[in-house]
Write a protein that holds these residues in place. Sequence first.
Motif: not given
Length: 354
Positions: A158-182
């Motif tokens: 689940l932590i790995d998924f958070a890292i992967l999803g955060g990187a995708m949000a940065r690439a897709l939305f241009g957000i420098e530090k996206p928020t992540v929730g479980l």
Amino acid sequence: MAKPIHISLDVMGGDSGAEVVLPGAEIALLRHPDTRFLLFGHEKVVLPLLEKYPRVRDASTFHHCDVSVAMDAKPSQALKQGRWRSSMWRSIEAVKTGDADVAVSAGNTGALMAMSKFCLRTMANIERPAIAAIWPTTRGESVVLDVGATIGADAQQLIDFAILGGAMARALFGIEKPTVGLLNIGVEEVKGLEEVRTAGRLLKETPLRSFTYAGFVEGDDLGKGTVDVVVTEGFAGNIALKTAEGTAKQIGGYLRSAMQRTLMARLGYLLARSAFDRLREKMDPRKVNGGVFLGLNGIVIKSHGGTDAEGFASAIGLAYDMVRNELLHKIAQDLIHYHRGRFATPADQTEGES
């Protein structure tokens, strides 16, 4: 001038194959003229149809494949029979060899994931891949993962998924530090499965540079867009995705039925037509078509098998954005930062921040 993006297409994948893939590529090419395609399919099917789309023809190289993966094929069967020769396998292999930057297929999801994992392998420190979907919200869009690749997940996954999803949000939305929730059944720390609670505790304890951990979120937070990235395991994620898709169709059916019921209702529809058009566009699944396979040494995009040309063009557009915005590089850097932070001493953390 920016370097062209090379996208390999499984032309035989999906319910309609080339009849959707090629016009979809035509639409995508108009939006992104610096795209080049590698087309994989059966020459007797693809080449005659390709003549109807001269832009795609001129921007592509075609590769004949005499095997197509059936939409109902079991992943193990598809991997055994379609390896090396199928249009699906060869479109993925083009990413491995570096001939393509990303692969797009509307084919069998299980087969595509099996082939992608076998061909590309998972990235270092990633045990299992995830499928990430773009989720329309009242605030805009969010990333939700996993929506079907990994059934059941431990805390580290689940932590790995958070890292992967955060990187995708940065690439897709241009957000420098996206928020992540479980995703959980409540926001209180004592609620939910043990693995989810453990993942939440570890995310709070580990210094995070690439995203901000916002804690637990509930099902209704998906539509609200409470966070930029929602993390769950594939069983719950897939149910949530299919429920949302079904609900959108249900609401659309209710609206169509209500608008046709009486003369006054039809008149009201005409007066509010622009508002209904905006609602229809917001709920159009073609606009957010495409699941991203994350955690592999290469990018693969899964288009909905039953989409039309507009939907497939959206999947190609997503593929283009993931490459142009360096998704793989962002994931690699985020993984390095996370694993450094896990084992860093307080003195190391202070030094890294200075």
